[in-house]
Scaffold this motif. Structure first.
Motif, short mmCIF file in Angstrom:
data_model
loop_
_atom_site.label_atom_id
_atom_site.label_comp_id
_atom_site.label_asym_id
_atom_site.label_seq_id
_atom_site.Cartn_x
_atom_site.Cartn_y
_atom_site.Cartn_z
N UNK A 144 -56.97 8.71 127.03
CA UNK A 144 -56.04 9.72 127.51
C UNK A 144 -54.74 9.69 126.72
N UNK A 145 -54.22 8.50 126.49
CA UNK A 145 -52.98 8.35 125.72
C UNK A 145 -53.16 8.87 124.30
N UNK A 146 -54.27 8.55 123.68
CA UNK A 146 -54.55 9.03 122.32
C UNK A 146 -54.57 10.56 122.28
N UNK A 147 -55.23 11.17 123.26
CA UNK A 147 -55.29 12.64 123.30
C UNK A 147 -53.89 13.22 123.51
N UNK A 148 -53.14 12.67 124.44
CA UNK A 148 -51.81 13.20 124.72
C UNK A 148 -50.89 13.05 123.51
N UNK A 149 -50.99 11.95 122.81
CA UNK A 149 -50.19 11.78 121.61
C UNK A 149 -50.57 12.79 120.54
#
Length: 155
Positions: A144-149
């Motif tokens: 999720x963090x990778x996608x949001x970044x």
């Protein structure tokens, strides 16, 4: 509490939906009887898509109701952008939804190239919300963090 800050989820009426009450009828009741004007509509409970979406569209046009469109599908399938995304966006536009809610799905670094397409097909007046559905795959904080970044980078 300020009603403008409340979003009523049609999932609250799950039993009525199972007894064949249309979500457009539920939305109409909420808008007309309780003066609720922000409602989350669930795609998985729509059987007659066009008829139901047209009924919701009429309510929104008449009452100015804000619709959040919950789509029980992944944004990424098999490490590619879900080919149904354009259909979901069309449906959201039809009912004047301000938000589409989906799960992330099969995201990895190899899928980063598809983020630019999301930015191109998603209209400015619709916000895409990614939620976790409490499954291990769709609740992975690092994914999720990778996608949001990636999705917040300037293109």
């Amino acid at each position: 509490m300020d009603k403008e800050r409340v979003v009523l989820n049609t999932m609250l009426f799950h039993q009525q939906i199972l007894q064949d009450k249309l979500q457009s009828q539920i939305i109409s009741d909420l808008v007309n009887n309780l003066d609720i004007n922000r409602i989350e509509l669930h795609r998985e409970y729509i059987e007659d898509y066009f008829g139901e979406l047209i009924n919701v569209q009429k309510i929104v046009d008449l009452k100015g109701t804000e619709i959040f469109y919950s789509v029980p599908d992944n944004l990424f399938v098999d490490l590619k952008l879900n080919s149904k995304l354009v259909q979901y966006i069309y449906e959201a536009k039809l009912i004047h939804a301000s938000k589409i809610k989906m799960t992330l799905g099969d995201w990895s670094d190899s899928a980063k190239k598809y983020v630019q397409y999301i930015n191109k097909v998603l209209p400015d007046d619709i916000q895409l919300t990614i939620e976790n559905d409490r499954t291990i795959d769709n609740s992975d904080v690092n994914k999720l963090l990778s996608f949001f970044q990636e999705s917040t980078k300037k293109i």
